[in-house]
Design a protein around this motif. Sequence first.
Motif, PDB file in Angstrom:
ATOM      1  N   TYR A 224       0.825  -1.216   0.000  1.00 39.90           N
ATOM      2  CA  TYR A 224       0.000   0.000   0.000  1.00 39.90           C
ATOM      3  C   TYR A 224       0.854   1.259   0.000  1.00 39.90           C
ATOM      4  O   TYR A 224       0.442   2.296  -0.524  1.00 39.90           O
ATOM      5  CB  TYR A 224      -0.947  -0.017   1.204  1.00 39.90           C
ATOM      6  N   ALA A 225       2.059   1.170   0.569  1.00 43.73           N
ATOM      7  CA  ALA A 225       2.938   2.345   0.622  1.00 43.73           C
ATOM      8  C   ALA A 225       3.684   2.565  -0.687  1.00 43.73           C
ATOM      9  O   ALA A 225       4.334   3.602  -0.853  1.00 43.73           O
ATOM     10  CB  ALA A 225       3.945   2.189   1.765  1.00 43.73           C
ATOM     11  N   SER A 226       3.593   1.615  -1.615  1.00 42.14           N
ATOM     12  CA  SER A 226       4.340   1.721  -2.872  1.00 42.14           C
ATOM     13  C   SER A 226       3.468   2.093  -4.057  1.00 42.14           C
ATOM     14  O   SER A 226       3.947   2.142  -5.184  1.00 42.14           O
ATOM     15  CB  SER A 226       5.064   0.399  -3.156  1.00 42.14           C
ATOM     16  N   GLY A 227       2.188   2.319  -3.836  1.00 45.72           N
ATOM     17  CA  GLY A 227       1.306   2.701  -4.932  1.00 45.72           C
ATOM     18  C   GLY A 227       1.051   1.589  -5.916  1.00 45.72           C
ATOM     19  O   GLY A 227       0.970   1.833  -7.124  1.00 45.72           O
ATOM     20  N   VAL A 228       0.909   0.355  -5.418  1.00 45.84           N
ATOM     21  CA  VAL A 228       0.665  -0.770  -6.311  1.00 45.84           C
ATOM     22  C   VAL A 228      -0.688  -0.636  -6.998  1.00 45.84           C
ATOM     23  O   VAL A 228      -0.833  -0.935  -8.187  1.00 45.84           O
ATOM     24  CB  VAL A 228       0.741  -2.108  -5.532  1.00 45.84           C
ATOM     25  N   ILE A 229      -1.696  -0.172  -6.270  1.00 44.04           N
ATOM     26  CA  ILE A 229      -3.048  -0.155  -6.812  1.00 44.04           C
ATOM     27  C   ILE A 229      -3.636   1.252  -6.925  1.00 44.04           C
ATOM     28  O   ILE A 229      -4.807   1.404  -7.261  1.00 44.04           O
ATOM     29  CB  ILE A 229      -3.989  -1.034  -5.955  1.00 44.04           C
ATOM     30  N   PHE A 230      -2.841   2.278  -6.638  1.00 48.26           N
ATOM     31  CA  PHE A 230      -3.327   3.651  -6.782  1.00 48.26           C
ATOM     32  C   PHE A 230      -2.145   4.570  -7.037  1.00 48.26           C
ATOM     33  O   PHE A 230      -0.994   4.224  -6.781  1.00 48.26           O
ATOM     34  CB  PHE A 230      -4.081   4.109  -5.529  1.00 48.26           C
ATOM     35  N   SER A 231      -2.459   5.749  -7.539  1.00 46.86           N
ATOM     36  CA  SER A 231      -1.426   6.742  -7.799  1.00 46.86           C
ATOM     37  C   SER A 231      -1.120   7.513  -6.523  1.00 46.86           C
ATOM     38  O   SER A 231      -2.021   8.134  -5.937  1.00 46.86           O
ATOM     39  CB  SER A 231      -1.897   7.703  -8.887  1.00 46.86           C
ATOM     40  N   ILE A 232       0.124   7.465  -6.065  1.00 50.02           N
ATOM     41  CA  ILE A 232       0.513   8.158  -4.838  1.00 50.02           C
ATOM     42  C   ILE A 232       0.250   9.655  -4.943  1.00 50.02           C
ATOM     43  O   ILE A 232      -0.279  10.281  -4.018  1.00 50.02           O
ATOM     44  CB  ILE A 232       2.001   7.896  -4.522  1.00 50.02           C
ATOM     45  N   ASP A 233       0.591  10.240  -6.082  1.00 55.06           N
ATOM     46  CA  ASP A 233       0.455  11.690  -6.246  1.00 55.06           C
ATOM     47  C   ASP A 233      -0.993  12.152  -6.185  1.00 55.06           C
ATOM     48  O   ASP A 233      -1.262  13.306  -5.835  1.00 55.06           O
ATOM     49  CB  ASP A 233       1.073  12.132  -7.580  1.00 55.06           C
ATOM     50  N   HIS A 234      -1.917  11.257  -6.512  1.00 54.64           N
ATOM     51  CA  HIS A 234      -3.318  11.675  -6.484  1.00 54.64           C
ATOM     52  C   HIS A 234      -3.850  11.786  -5.058  1.00 54.64           C
ATOM     53  O   HIS A 234      -4.717  12.615  -4.769  1.00 54.64           O
ATOM     54  CB  HIS A 234      -4.181  10.688  -7.266  1.00 54.64           C
ATOM     55  N   PRO A 250      12.418   2.780  -2.695  1.00 58.17           N
ATOM     56  CA  PRO A 250      12.851   1.953  -3.831  1.00 58.17           C
ATOM     57  C   PRO A 250      11.767   1.160  -4.544  1.00 58.17           C
ATOM     58  O   PRO A 250      11.739   1.113  -5.778  1.00 58.17           O
ATOM     59  CB  PRO A 250      13.910   1.027  -3.217  1.00 58.17           C
ATOM     60  N   VAL A 251      10.869   0.520  -3.814  1.00 58.22           N
ATOM     61  CA  VAL A 251       9.870  -0.316  -4.486  1.00 58.22           C
ATOM     62  C   VAL A 251       8.959   0.547  -5.349  1.00 58.22           C
ATOM     63  O   VAL A 251       8.636   0.191  -6.494  1.00 58.22           O
ATOM     64  CB  VAL A 251       9.051  -1.126  -3.464  1.00 58.22           C
ATOM     65  N   ALA A 252       8.543   1.708  -4.828  1.00 55.18           N
ATOM     66  CA  ALA A 252       7.717   2.623  -5.620  1.00 55.18           C
ATOM     67  C   ALA A 252       8.464   3.083  -6.875  1.00 55.18           C
ATOM     68  O   ALA A 252       7.868   3.235  -7.944  1.00 55.18           O
ATOM     69  CB  ALA A 252       7.311   3.825  -4.767  1.00 55.18           C
ATOM     70  N   VAL A 253       9.764   3.294  -6.745  1.00 55.53           N
ATOM     71  CA  VAL A 253      10.572   3.701  -7.901  1.00 55.53           C
ATOM     72  C   VAL A 253      10.518   2.644  -8.992  1.00 55.53           C
ATOM     73  O   VAL A 253      10.296   2.950 -10.174  1.00 55.53           O
ATOM     74  CB  VAL A 253      12.035   3.966  -7.469  1.00 55.53           C
ATOM     75  N   TYR A 254      10.693   1.371  -8.621  1.00 59.06           N
ATOM     76  CA  TYR A 254      10.734   0.317  -9.640  1.00 59.06           C
ATOM     77  C   TYR A 254       9.362   0.068 -10.257  1.00 59.06           C
ATOM     78  O   TYR A 254       9.268  -0.251 -11.454  1.00 59.06           O
ATOM     79  CB  TYR A 254      11.313  -0.971  -9.042  1.00 59.06           C
ATOM     80  N   LEU A 255       8.298   0.216  -9.472  1.00 68.50           N
ATOM     81  CA  LEU A 255       6.961   0.120 -10.057  1.00 68.50           C
ATOM     82  C   LEU A 255       6.755   1.242 -11.069  1.00 68.50           C
ATOM     83  O   LEU A 255       6.176   1.032 -12.151  1.00 68.50           O
ATOM     84  CB  LEU A 255       5.902   0.199  -8.966  1.00 68.50           C
ATOM     85  N   ASN A 256       7.230   2.440 -10.716  1.00 66.16           N
ATOM     86  CA  ASN A 256       7.093   3.590 -11.609  1.00 66.16           C
ATOM     87  C   ASN A 256       7.890   3.378 -12.890  1.00 66.16           C
ATOM     88  O   ASN A 256       7.412   3.698 -13.991  1.00 66.16           O
ATOM     89  CB  ASN A 256       7.559   4.857 -10.893  1.00 66.16           C
ATOM     90  N   LEU A 257       9.094   2.819 -12.778  1.00 60.71           N
ATOM     91  CA  LEU A 257       9.911   2.569 -13.962  1.00 60.71           C
ATOM     92  C   LEU A 257       9.229   1.565 -14.904  1.00 60.71           C
ATOM     93  O   LEU A 257       9.257   1.724 -16.135  1.00 60.71           O
ATOM     94  CB  LEU A 257      11.293   2.052 -13.564  1.00 60.71           C
ATOM     95  N   ALA A 258       8.628   0.523 -14.321  1.00 61.15           N
ATOM     96  CA  ALA A 258       7.920  -0.460 -15.146  1.00 61.15           C
ATOM     97  C   ALA A 258       6.728   0.186 -15.835  1.00 61.15           C
ATOM     98  O   ALA A 258       6.434  -0.095 -17.005  1.00 61.15           O
ATOM     99  CB  ALA A 258       7.471  -1.638 -14.286  1.00 61.15           C
ATOM    100  N   ARG A 259       6.034   1.070 -15.132  1.00 63.69           N
ATOM    101  CA  ARG A 259       4.889   1.761 -15.727  1.00 63.69           C
ATOM    102  C   ARG A 259       5.334   2.757 -16.791  1.00 63.69           C
ATOM    103  O   ARG A 259       4.634   2.951 -17.793  1.00 63.69           O
ATOM    104  CB  ARG A 259       4.083   2.451 -14.632  1.00 63.69           C
ATOM    105  N   GLN A 260       6.478   3.398 -16.578  1.00 62.08           N
ATOM    106  CA  GLN A 260       7.010   4.281 -17.614  1.00 62.08           C
ATOM    107  C   GLN A 260       7.258   3.508 -18.901  1.00 62.08           C
ATOM    108  O   GLN A 260       7.067   4.031 -20.004  1.00 62.08           O
ATOM    109  CB  GLN A 260       8.321   4.921 -17.144  1.00 62.08           C
TER     110      GLN A 260
END
Length: 303
Positions: A224-234, A250-260
Motif C-alpha cells: 500500500y505504501a508503494s502505490g501498487v493499486i493507486f497513484s501516490i500523487d493523487h 525503492p519499491v515505488a521507484v521500480y513500479l514507476n519505472l515499469a509503468r514508464q
Amino acid sequence: MTTDATNDATAGMTPAEIAERYGLHQMGVRPGLREYVRSLWARRDFMLVLARSRAEAENQNTYLGRVWDILNPTLNAAVYVLIFGLLLKTRDGMNNVIGFIVVGTFMYKFFQDSVTGAARAIPRNINLVRSLHFPRAVLPISSVLAELTMLLPALAVMAGFVLVSDRWMLHLDTTPNWRWLLIVPAVLLLFMFSTGAGFVLARLGARWPDVLNFLPFVLRIGMYASGVIFSIDHYLASGGVLATMMNYQPVAVYLNLARQAMLDEPSAQLSGELWLVGLVWAVVTLVVGFVIFWRDEARYGRD
C-alpha cells in the motif's frame, strides 16, 4: 626419498602453516571478501541449477504445473482490478486503471516472493548448509533467480493486459513501441534490489526465525505504501515531504519505472532522474546487502 624431502620442506613449520601450504582451510572461518566473491562466481552453474529446480518444484504436485507461474500473478491482478479498479473505482489520476494495477501487482509480486524466498533460504536448506561447503550466498541468489524465471513468461501476460485495456479504457489502437524495451532494465534493477534486500533478510531469517513471521505483514504494508493499486500523487499533495518520500522509496521507484515502460500515464512519465535513482538504489542495496550477509558467513547452519 619423497617422504624425506617433504619432511625437510615442512620442518619447523606450524600445523597451520603446513595446512595453508597444502591448500587446507579451517572450518567455520569467514573467508575474505575477494575470495568469497571468487568462490561464489565459480559456483554460478550450481546457482542456476538450484534456481531452475526450485522453479520447477514450486507447483510440481499440481495438475497445471508451471502454468501456475502465469496464473498466480494473473489471478492476483484480476482480483485487485475487480475490487479497486471497477467496484471502488479508484481510477482518479490514471488513464488506464487496469494496466496501472496489473503492472503494479505483477512487479510487486516478484519483489514480494523474491525477498520472502531469500529470507527462508537458509532455514529451508539447513541440511544442505550443514553437509556441504559452499558460499551460503548461493542460496538467497538462487531463490531470487527462481522467481525471475517465473516472472519472465508472466511479462507476456502483463503486456497482453496492457494492450487489451488500452483499447477498452482509452479506445487506442495500441501497438508496442520502443519504450516497452525499457521493461528489461526495469526488471533487472528490481532483480538487483530484491537480491540485495534478500541478502539482509536471509541473514536475519537465519539468526532470528521470528522475522519470517513478521515479514508478510511488513510486505503487506509495503504494497500500500508503494502505490501498487493507486497513484501516490493523487492521494498525497505532489511535492510534499510525505509524497516525495513515498515516491522515492525503492519499491515505488521500480513500479514507476515499469509503468514508464509499459503505460502512457500522467503519474508515470519518462524520467531520467528516476532511472538514476533506481540505479543507485539497486547498486547500493546489492553491495551493502551482500556485505551484511557475508559478515555472518561462518555462523550459518551453526546456531
